[in-house]
Design a protein around this motif. Structure first.
Motif, PDB file in Angstrom:
ATOM      1  N   GLY A  16       0.931  -1.232   0.053  1.00  0.00           N
ATOM      2  CA  GLY A  16       0.026   0.197  -0.049  1.00  0.00           C
ATOM      3  C   GLY A  16       0.908   1.082  -0.121  1.00  0.00           C
ATOM      4  N   PRO A  17       0.227   2.541   0.217  1.00  0.00           N
ATOM      5  CA  PRO A  17       0.990   3.715   0.129  1.00  0.00           C
ATOM      6  C   PRO A  17       2.192   3.720   1.077  1.00  0.00           C
ATOM      7  CG  PRO A  17      -1.060   4.220  -0.186  1.00  0.00           C
ATOM      8  CD  PRO A  17      -1.113   2.514   0.004  1.00  0.00           C
ATOM      9  N   LEU A  18       1.603   3.268   2.505  1.00  0.00           N
ATOM     10  CA  LEU A  18       2.625   3.091   3.426  1.00  0.00           C
ATOM     11  C   LEU A  18       2.762   2.011   4.205  1.00  0.00           C
ATOM     12  CD1 LEU A  18       1.890   6.766   5.182  1.00  0.00           C
ATOM     13  CD2 LEU A  18       3.702   6.050   3.734  1.00  0.00           C
ATOM     14  N   SER A  19       2.270   0.943   3.572  1.00  0.00           N
ATOM     15  CA  SER A  19       2.215  -0.360   4.325  1.00  0.00           C
ATOM     16  C   SER A  19       2.443  -1.549   3.344  1.00  0.00           C
ATOM     17  CB  SER A  19       0.695  -0.398   4.810  1.00  0.00           C
ATOM     18  OG  SER A  19      -0.291  -0.598   3.702  1.00  0.00           O
ATOM     19  N   TRP A  20       2.488  -2.653   3.871  1.00  0.00           N
ATOM     20  CA  TRP A  20       2.578  -3.849   3.295  1.00  0.00           C
ATOM     21  C   TRP A  20       1.990  -4.938   4.158  1.00  0.00           C
ATOM     22  CZ3 TRP A  20       5.400  -7.600   5.832  1.00  0.00           C
ATOM     23  CH2 TRP A  20       6.281  -7.296   6.893  1.00  0.00           C
ATOM     24  N   VAL A  21       1.658  -6.014   3.445  1.00  0.00           N
ATOM     25  CA  VAL A  21       1.369  -7.322   4.051  1.00  0.00           C
ATOM     26  C   VAL A  21       1.873  -8.554   3.384  1.00  0.00           C
ATOM     27  CG1 VAL A  21      -0.915  -6.451   4.793  1.00  0.00           C
ATOM     28  CG2 VAL A  21      -0.910  -7.519   2.651  1.00  0.00           C
ATOM     29  N   ALA A  22       2.386  -9.474   4.231  1.00  0.00           N
ATOM     30  CA  ALA A  22       2.729 -10.805   3.662  1.00  0.00           C
ATOM     31  C   ALA A  22       1.771 -11.827   3.887  1.00  0.00           C
ATOM     32  CB  ALA A  22       3.967 -11.148   4.290  1.00  0.00           C
ATOM     33  N   PHE A  23       1.393 -12.700   2.836  1.00  0.00           N
ATOM     34  CA  PHE A  23       0.244 -13.560   2.991  1.00  0.00           C
ATOM     35  C   PHE A  23       0.557 -14.940   2.395  1.00  0.00           C
ATOM     36  CE2 PHE A  23      -0.494 -11.300  -0.964  1.00  0.00           C
ATOM     37  CZ  PHE A  23      -1.081 -11.914  -1.787  1.00  0.00           C
ATOM     38  N   THR A  24      -0.191 -15.978   2.759  1.00  0.00           N
ATOM     39  CA  THR A  24      -0.158 -17.243   2.053  1.00  0.00           C
ATOM     40  C   THR A  24      -1.520 -17.457   1.261  1.00  0.00           C
ATOM     41  OG1 THR A  24       0.728 -19.444   1.970  1.00  0.00           O
ATOM     42  CG2 THR A  24      -0.359 -18.811   3.949  1.00  0.00           C
ATOM     43  N   ALA A  25      -1.466 -18.505   0.362  1.00  0.00           N
ATOM     44  CA  ALA A  25      -2.837 -18.392  -0.150  1.00  0.00           C
ATOM     45  C   ALA A  25      -3.389 -20.106   0.145  1.00  0.00           C
ATOM     46  CB  ALA A  25      -2.937 -18.270  -1.403  1.00  0.00           C
ATOM     47  N   TYR A  26      -4.715 -20.049   0.171  1.00  0.00           N
ATOM     48  CA  TYR A  26      -5.473 -21.190   0.223  1.00  0.00           C
ATOM     49  C   TYR A  26      -6.500 -21.328  -0.980  1.00  0.00           C
ATOM     50  CZ  TYR A  26      -3.777 -21.407   4.982  1.00  0.00           C
ATOM     51  OH  TYR A  26      -2.834 -21.222   5.992  1.00  0.00           O
ATOM     52  N   ARG A  27      -7.113 -22.247  -1.140  1.00  0.00           N
ATOM     53  CA  ARG A  27      -8.345 -22.263  -2.252  1.00  0.00           C
ATOM     54  C   ARG A  27      -9.126 -21.372  -2.297  1.00  0.00           C
ATOM     55  NH1 ARG A  27     -10.792 -26.320  -1.386  1.00  0.00           N
ATOM     56  NH2 ARG A  27     -12.716 -25.961  -2.456  1.00  0.00           N
ATOM     57  N   ASP A  28      -9.839 -20.935  -0.832  1.00  0.00           N
ATOM     58  CA  ASP A  28     -10.774 -20.105  -0.841  1.00  0.00           C
ATOM     59  C   ASP A  28     -10.294 -18.758  -0.163  1.00  0.00           C
ATOM     60  OD1 ASP A  28     -10.188 -21.521   1.768  1.00  0.00           O
ATOM     61  OD2 ASP A  28     -12.183 -21.510   2.321  1.00  0.00           O
ATOM     62  N   GLY A  29      -9.010 -18.310   0.049  1.00  0.00           N
ATOM     63  CA  GLY A  29      -8.967 -17.116   0.593  1.00  0.00           C
ATOM     64  C   GLY A  29      -7.042 -17.020   0.862  1.00  0.00           C
ATOM     65  N   ILE A  30      -6.912 -16.082   1.702  1.00  0.00           N
ATOM     66  CA  ILE A  30      -5.681 -15.900   2.275  1.00  0.00           C
ATOM     67  C   ILE A  30      -5.385 -15.698   3.578  1.00  0.00           C
ATOM     68  CG2 ILE A  30      -5.252 -14.399   0.194  1.00  0.00           C
ATOM     69  CD1 ILE A  30      -5.338 -11.888   1.648  1.00  0.00           C
ATOM     70  N   GLU A  31      -4.121 -16.217   4.265  1.00  0.00           N
ATOM     71  CA  GLU A  31      -3.670 -15.842   5.503  1.00  0.00           C
ATOM     72  C   GLU A  31      -2.627 -14.679   5.800  1.00  0.00           C
ATOM     73  OE1 GLU A  31      -2.055 -17.992   9.504  1.00  0.00           O
ATOM     74  OE2 GLU A  31      -2.544 -19.210   7.816  1.00  0.00           O
ATOM     75  N   VAL A  32      -3.099 -13.637   6.225  1.00  0.00           N
ATOM     76  CA  VAL A  32      -1.910 -12.746   6.534  1.00  0.00           C
ATOM     77  C   VAL A  32      -1.175 -13.027   7.861  1.00  0.00           C
ATOM     78  CG1 VAL A  32      -1.854 -10.244   6.907  1.00  0.00           C
ATOM     79  CG2 VAL A  32      -3.463 -10.889   5.585  1.00  0.00           C
ATOM     80  N   TYR A  33       0.036 -13.339   7.529  1.00  0.00           N
ATOM     81  CA  TYR A  33       1.205 -13.626   8.584  1.00  0.00           C
ATOM     82  C   TYR A  33       2.007 -12.561   9.021  1.00  0.00           C
ATOM     83  CZ  TYR A  33       4.204 -14.976   4.647  1.00  0.00           C
ATOM     84  OH  TYR A  33       5.079 -14.827   3.758  1.00  0.00           O
ATOM     85  N   ASP A  34       2.038 -11.480   8.365  1.00  0.00           N
ATOM     86  CA  ASP A  34       3.061 -10.374   8.702  1.00  0.00           C
ATOM     87  C   ASP A  34       2.808  -9.082   8.024  1.00  0.00           C
ATOM     88  OD1 ASP A  34       4.925  -9.316  10.078  1.00  0.00           O
ATOM     89  OD2 ASP A  34       6.461 -10.234   8.982  1.00  0.00           O
ATOM     90  N   LEU A  35       2.866  -7.999   8.655  1.00  0.00           N
ATOM     91  CA  LEU A  35       2.514  -6.626   8.193  1.00  0.00           C
ATOM     92  C   LEU A  35       3.455  -5.400   8.601  1.00  0.00           C
ATOM     93  CD1 LEU A  35       1.059  -4.619  10.398  1.00  0.00           C
ATOM     94  CD2 LEU A  35      -0.778  -6.186  10.337  1.00  0.00           C
ATOM     95  N   GLY A  36       3.453  -4.289   7.998  1.00  0.00           N
ATOM     96  CA  GLY A  36       4.219  -3.230   8.355  1.00  0.00           C
ATOM     97  C   GLY A  36       3.537  -1.959   7.983  1.00  0.00           C
ATOM     98  N   TRP A  37       3.756  -0.936   8.725  1.00  0.00           N
ATOM     99  CA  TRP A  37       3.083   0.508   8.507  1.00  0.00           C
ATOM    100  C   TRP A  37       4.169   1.300   8.724  1.00  0.00           C
ATOM    101  CZ3 TRP A  37       0.813   4.473  11.606  1.00  0.00           C
ATOM    102  CH2 TRP A  37       0.150   5.282  10.678  1.00  0.00           C
ATOM    103  N   ALA A  38       4.591   2.129   7.721  1.00  0.00           N
ATOM    104  CA  ALA A  38       5.700   3.182   8.084  1.00  0.00           C
ATOM    105  C   ALA A  38       4.897   4.760   8.222  1.00  0.00           C
ATOM    106  CB  ALA A  38       6.532   3.322   6.718  1.00  0.00           C
ATOM    107  N   GLY A  39       3.828   4.639   8.894  1.00  0.00           N
ATOM    108  CA  GLY A  39       3.181   6.044   9.204  1.00  0.00           C
ATOM    109  C   GLY A  39       3.500   6.634  10.339  1.00  0.00           C
TER     110      GLY A  39
END
Length: 76
Positions: free
Chosen positions: A53-76
Motif C-alpha cells: 500500500g502507500p505506507l504499508s505492506w502485508v505478507a500472505f499465503t494462499a488457500y483455495r478459498d482465501g488468504i492468511e496474512v502472517y505479517d504486516l508493516g506500516w511506515a506512518g
C-alpha cells in the motif's frame, strides 16, 4: 465467489497497536491482496507473497478459498 481472510495472531496484535489511520490502510492493503488473485502464490504451499500500500505492506499465503496474512508493516 466469497473468499476468506485469516489473520495470524501476531498480525492481530500488531493491528491493535496501530493508530486508526494505520489500521485503515492495512485493511485496504489486505482487501487489495484479496481481490488480486493473480498475485496469490500457489494455494496450500509454503510460498508467500507481498502486497504493498502507500505506507504499508502485508505478507500472505494462499488457500483455495482465501488468504492468511502472517505479517504486516506500516511506515506512518
Amino acid at each position: 465467489m466469497t473468499y476468506r481472510v485469516d489473520l495470524a495472531f501476531r498480525v492481530e496484535e500488531a493491528l491493535a497497536r496501530l493508530p486508526e489511520e494505520g489500521q485503515q490502510e492495512i485493511f485496504e492493503t489486505i482487501a487489495t491482496a484479496l481481490v488480486r488473485r493473480d498475485s496469490w502464490p500457489p494455494p496450500g504451499g509454503w510460498r508467500g507473497a507481498f502486497c504493498w500500500g502507500p505506507l504499508s505492506w502485508v505478507a500472505f499465503t494462499a488457500y483455495r478459498d482465501g488468504i492468511e496474512v502472517y505479517d504486516l508493516g506500516w511506515a506512518g
